[in-house]
Design a protein around this motif. Structure first.
Motif, mmCIF file in Angstrom:
data_model
loop_
_atom_site.group_PDB
_atom_site.id
_atom_site.type_symbol
_atom_site.label_atom_id
_atom_site.label_comp_id
_atom_site.label_asym_id
_atom_site.label_seq_id
_atom_site.Cartn_x
_atom_site.Cartn_y
_atom_site.Cartn_z
ATOM 1 N N PHE A 271 1.334 23.056 11.133
ATOM 2 C CA PHE A 271 1.272 24.572 11.732
ATOM 3 C C PHE A 271 -0.113 24.807 11.830
ATOM 4 O O PHE A 271 -0.475 25.326 12.038
ATOM 5 C CB PHE A 271 2.576 25.261 10.565
ATOM 6 C CG PHE A 271 3.483 25.821 11.029
ATOM 7 C CD1 PHE A 271 4.194 26.701 11.745
ATOM 8 C CD2 PHE A 271 4.924 24.864 10.630
ATOM 9 C CE1 PHE A 271 5.361 26.920 12.889
ATOM 10 C CE2 PHE A 271 5.711 24.835 10.628
ATOM 11 C CZ PHE A 271 6.368 26.170 11.652
ATOM 12 N N ARG B 237 -2.444 23.015 12.343
ATOM 13 C CA ARG B 237 -3.177 22.733 13.833
ATOM 14 C C ARG B 237 -2.655 23.422 15.076
ATOM 15 O O ARG B 237 -3.119 23.094 16.123
ATOM 16 C CB ARG B 237 -2.564 20.952 14.025
ATOM 17 C CG ARG B 237 -3.612 20.512 12.943
ATOM 18 C CD ARG B 237 -3.138 19.469 12.388
ATOM 19 N NE ARG B 237 -3.633 17.927 11.564
ATOM 20 C CZ ARG B 237 -3.715 16.624 11.487
ATOM 21 N NH1 ARG B 237 -2.668 16.207 11.683
ATOM 22 N NH2 ARG B 237 -3.941 16.754 10.646
ATOM 23 N N LEU B 238 -2.298 23.705 14.899
ATOM 24 C CA LEU B 238 -1.173 24.990 16.119
ATOM 25 C C LEU B 238 -2.534 25.500 17.068
ATOM 26 O O LEU B 238 -1.923 25.784 18.342
ATOM 27 C CB LEU B 238 0.198 25.766 16.052
ATOM 28 C CG LEU B 238 1.536 25.358 15.655
ATOM 29 C CD1 LEU B 238 2.460 26.190 15.495
ATOM 30 C CD2 LEU B 238 1.663 24.546 16.523
ATOM 31 N N SER C 142 -4.315 23.214 19.049
ATOM 32 C CA SER C 142 -3.701 22.699 20.465
ATOM 33 C C SER C 142 -3.593 22.502 21.830
ATOM 34 O O SER C 142 -3.804 24.457 21.524
ATOM 35 C CB SER C 142 -1.952 22.953 19.809
ATOM 36 O OG SER C 142 -1.290 23.940 19.795
ATOM 37 N N LEU D 292 0.088 24.707 23.560
ATOM 38 C CA LEU D 292 0.671 25.722 22.387
ATOM 39 C C LEU D 292 2.365 25.155 22.264
ATOM 40 O O LEU D 292 3.063 24.994 21.362
ATOM 41 C CB LEU D 292 0.552 27.148 22.396
ATOM 42 C CG LEU D 292 1.461 27.948 21.460
ATOM 43 C CD1 LEU D 292 0.902 27.389 19.703
ATOM 44 C CD2 LEU D 292 0.515 28.730 21.324
ATOM 45 N N ALA E 81 3.207 21.735 21.558
ATOM 46 C CA ALA E 81 2.837 21.583 19.612
ATOM 47 C C ALA E 81 3.865 22.550 19.133
ATOM 48 O O ALA E 81 4.715 21.642 18.156
ATOM 49 C CB ALA E 81 1.416 22.221 19.179
ATOM 50 N N LEU E 82 4.209 23.238 19.215
ATOM 51 C CA LEU E 82 5.297 24.423 18.262
ATOM 52 C C LEU E 82 6.762 23.888 18.306
ATOM 53 O O LEU E 82 7.576 24.211 17.521
ATOM 54 C CB LEU E 82 5.527 26.194 19.093
ATOM 55 C CG LEU E 82 6.367 26.839 17.942
ATOM 56 C CD1 LEU E 82 6.232 27.023 16.578
ATOM 57 C CD2 LEU E 82 6.329 28.121 18.409
ATOM 58 N N VAL F 239 7.068 20.571 16.098
ATOM 59 C CA VAL F 239 6.777 20.852 14.807
ATOM 60 C C VAL F 239 8.410 21.535 14.471
ATOM 61 O O VAL F 239 8.695 21.775 13.226
ATOM 62 C CB VAL F 239 5.756 22.643 14.672
ATOM 63 C CG1 VAL F 239 6.242 23.169 13.597
ATOM 64 C CG2 VAL F 239 4.988 21.765 14.767
ATOM 65 N N ALA G 238 -0.717 30.708 10.318
ATOM 66 C CA ALA G 238 -0.907 30.038 11.686
ATOM 67 C C ALA G 238 -0.637 31.094 13.041
ATOM 68 O O ALA G 238 -1.407 31.231 13.861
ATOM 69 C CB ALA G 238 0.594 28.973 12.047
ATOM 70 N N LEU H 246 -3.312 32.284 15.482
ATOM 71 C CA LEU H 246 -3.199 32.645 17.065
ATOM 72 C C LEU H 246 -3.545 33.709 17.476
ATOM 73 O O LEU H 246 -4.194 33.906 18.237
ATOM 74 C CB LEU H 246 -1.768 31.816 17.544
ATOM 75 C CG LEU H 246 -1.656 30.529 17.443
ATOM 76 C CD1 LEU H 246 0.043 30.341 17.312
ATOM 77 C CD2 LEU H 246 -2.050 29.625 18.583
#
Length: 221
Positions: free
Chosen positions: A88, A90-91, A94, A97, A100-101, A104, A154, A158
């Motif tokens: 989370f 590192r989101l 990325s 996105l 990556a999400l 996770v 996170a 963002l």
């Protein structure tokens, strides 16, 4: 020695590696005993099972109600620990996105749906609420940002970096829970499961709905 006397002798919550090890031992013992015997289990028994004194239990938690809430919180937070917290974090770094999400989210959902303690503890809470309504109140007051600070941080990053437009972090966290985790908690509470194919569709579509809703608005000329 009565619980009231022990609470009066209790000090501020201890800190440090040894204190954390004792806290984890208390939580582990309390979880097993709450699941087996319900909220009526004595603090003396919990302390004995954890290998600590009753004063130590109260030093860490202050009351049996607070310990019970701590057990619930730890159990719900457990699937979102270690590697997932890092993921989370590192989101915001990325390149993709969504990808990556989704990764996770799949791991998070798997952790929640595969943990029988979560379902069992929800049953204990439901069983005890009529006698101890403060249990539900204490859980509610802790707030979603306190449940999973990694998720909150996170989303905050963002939002600050313009990759999402999230005006209300608290609402966004609850919406993410609702899309990803809550369906599994509801189904499991009734003794049923969501199969793997539907789980993956719920997860990927949930991520798409979330990202679509919080997509940044295009800059107007």
């Amino acid at each position: 020695m009565s619980d009231r006397t022990v609470r009066a002798l209790a000090k501020q919550p201890p800190s440090g590696p040894r204190a954390e090890a004792k806290r984890q031992a208390i939580v582990k013992a309390a979880r097993e005993l709450f699941l087996r015997e319900g909220f009526d289990v004595s603090v003396d028994l919990i302390a004995a099972a954890a290998g600590v004194s009753k004063v130590t239990v109260y030093n860490h938690f202050g009351s049996k109600e607070a310990l019970f809430i701590g057990v619930i919180k730890d159990s719900l937070d457990a699937p979102l620990g270690g590697d997932l917290v890092t993921a989370f974090g590192r989101l915001a770094d990325s390149d993709d996105l969504r990808e990556a999400l989704v990764t996770v989210a799949r791991a998070w959902v798997k952790g929640v749906s595969a943990d029988p303690d979560i379902v069992a503890l929800r049953s204990v809470v439901a069983r005890e609420l009529h006698r101890f309504p403060e249990l539900g109140g204490a859980w509610h007051q802790s707030g979603p940002e306190r449940h999973h600070p990694a998720v909150a941080e996170a989303l905050r990053r963002l939002n600050e970096e313009g990759r999402l437009d999230v005006p209300d972090i608290e609402v966004a966290i609850l919406q993410l829970y609702s899309l990803l985790v809550f369906p599994h908690l509801v189904f499991s509470a009734y003794g049923t499961d969501i199969d793997e194919d539907l789980t993956d569709r719920l997860t990927t579509n949930g991520v798409d709905m979330f990202l679509g809703h919080y997509a940044p608005h295009p800059t107007r000329p």
